[in-house]
Design a protein around this motif. Sequence first.
Motif, PDB file in Angstrom:
ATOM      1  N   ARG A  53       0.815  -1.222   0.000  1.00  0.00           N
ATOM      2  CA  ARG A  53       0.000   0.000   0.000  1.00  0.00           C
ATOM      3  C   ARG A  53       0.847   1.270   0.000  1.00  0.00           C
ATOM      4  O   ARG A  53       0.480   2.264  -0.600  1.00  0.00           O
ATOM      5  CB  ARG A  53      -0.938   0.021   1.208  1.00  0.00           C
ATOM      6  N   SER A  54       1.967   1.258   0.670  1.00  0.00           N
ATOM      7  CA  SER A  54       2.776   2.477   0.778  1.00  0.00           C
ATOM      8  C   SER A  54       3.699   2.682  -0.428  1.00  0.00           C
ATOM      9  O   SER A  54       4.371   3.699  -0.512  1.00  0.00           O
ATOM     10  CB  SER A  54       3.610   2.436   2.059  1.00  0.00           C
ATOM     11  N   SER A  56       4.445   2.117  -4.890  1.00  0.00           N
ATOM     12  CA  SER A  56       3.766   2.257  -6.185  1.00  0.00           C
ATOM     13  C   SER A  56       4.456   1.416  -7.232  1.00  0.00           C
ATOM     14  O   SER A  56       5.630   1.077  -7.098  1.00  0.00           O
ATOM     15  CB  SER A  56       3.804   3.711  -6.658  1.00  0.00           C
ATOM     16  N   HIS A  88       9.771   0.211  -4.757  1.00  0.00           N
ATOM     17  CA  HIS A  88       8.788   0.394  -5.822  1.00  0.00           C
ATOM     18  C   HIS A  88       8.949  -0.704  -6.872  1.00  0.00           C
ATOM     19  O   HIS A  88       9.982  -1.373  -6.945  1.00  0.00           O
ATOM     20  CB  HIS A  88       8.950   1.765  -6.483  1.00  0.00           C
ATOM     21  N   ASP A 131      -1.231   2.260  -8.042  1.00  0.00           N
ATOM     22  CA  ASP A 131      -1.222   1.913  -6.617  1.00  0.00           C
ATOM     23  C   ASP A 131      -1.334   0.402  -6.410  1.00  0.00           C
ATOM     24  O   ASP A 131      -1.344  -0.377  -7.362  1.00  0.00           O
ATOM     25  CB  ASP A 131      -2.306   2.676  -5.857  1.00  0.00           C
ATOM     26  N   SER A 132      -1.463  -0.006  -5.142  1.00  0.00           N
ATOM     27  CA  SER A 132      -1.493  -1.438  -4.812  1.00  0.00           C
ATOM     28  C   SER A 132      -2.790  -2.118  -5.232  1.00  0.00           C
ATOM     29  O   SER A 132      -2.861  -3.344  -5.254  1.00  0.00           O
ATOM     30  CB  SER A 132      -1.266  -1.629  -3.309  1.00  0.00           C
ATOM     31  N   LEU A 137      -2.946   6.136 -10.911  1.00  0.00           N
ATOM     32  CA  LEU A 137      -3.028   7.378 -10.152  1.00  0.00           C
ATOM     33  C   LEU A 137      -2.635   8.581 -10.986  1.00  0.00           C
ATOM     34  O   LEU A 137      -3.196   9.661 -10.828  1.00  0.00           O
ATOM     35  CB  LEU A 137      -2.133   7.299  -8.911  1.00  0.00           C
ATOM     36  N   SER A 159       8.043   8.692  -1.091  1.00  0.00           N
ATOM     37  CA  SER A 159       7.757   7.396  -0.481  1.00  0.00           C
ATOM     38  C   SER A 159       8.629   7.170   0.749  1.00  0.00           C
ATOM     39  O   SER A 159       8.203   6.569   1.713  1.00  0.00           O
ATOM     40  CB  SER A 159       7.936   6.257  -1.474  1.00  0.00           C
TER      41      SER A 159
END
Length: 164
Positions: A53-54, A56, A88, A131-132, A137, A159
């Motif tokens: 989630r945090s 990309s 990432h 995103d996850s 986005l 990030s």
Amino acid sequence: MFTVLSAAVVTAWLAIALLALGYGGLVVQIRELQSRGTHPNRTLYPELAAPERSLSTVALAVTKTCPTCAEAFEEWRGVAQDLKGVGHRPVTISLDGSTEWLVPEGTELKTAGELTSPFLLAYQPALLIIDSNGELLSAEPVGSAVALRKRCYEIMNSSSAVSS
């Protein structure tokens, strides 16, 4: 004279009533759209979902017929390793289906045919952030290798600030 003035007042009140009804209809539609969520018709790319989630997926969309794509891709080879180093997921997307791109080890090459939905981009190269959940986005044009490096380092810095 009195009938003309009366007719004008009645017409004005009718116009006010119609405007109020129209405004009420717009408010109802806006509330309905807001209740559906921020992206009612969003396109998801599950094959491009970020690992966490945090983090990309950062993808560079390129074509073989684009001279700027070749320049940006050379820079991408180094930047992709840096993106991977901070967690990432770097992906190269060949919009014209070419598999001739020599992607760096540990990164991926996807062709447009491998995606669940096409990217309808009017410009190449493009930097895509996913995103996850696999939701796109942003899709930004990359005008040069310098612009690509700058934007990728902005992503890495943002990030690392989130994860600290």
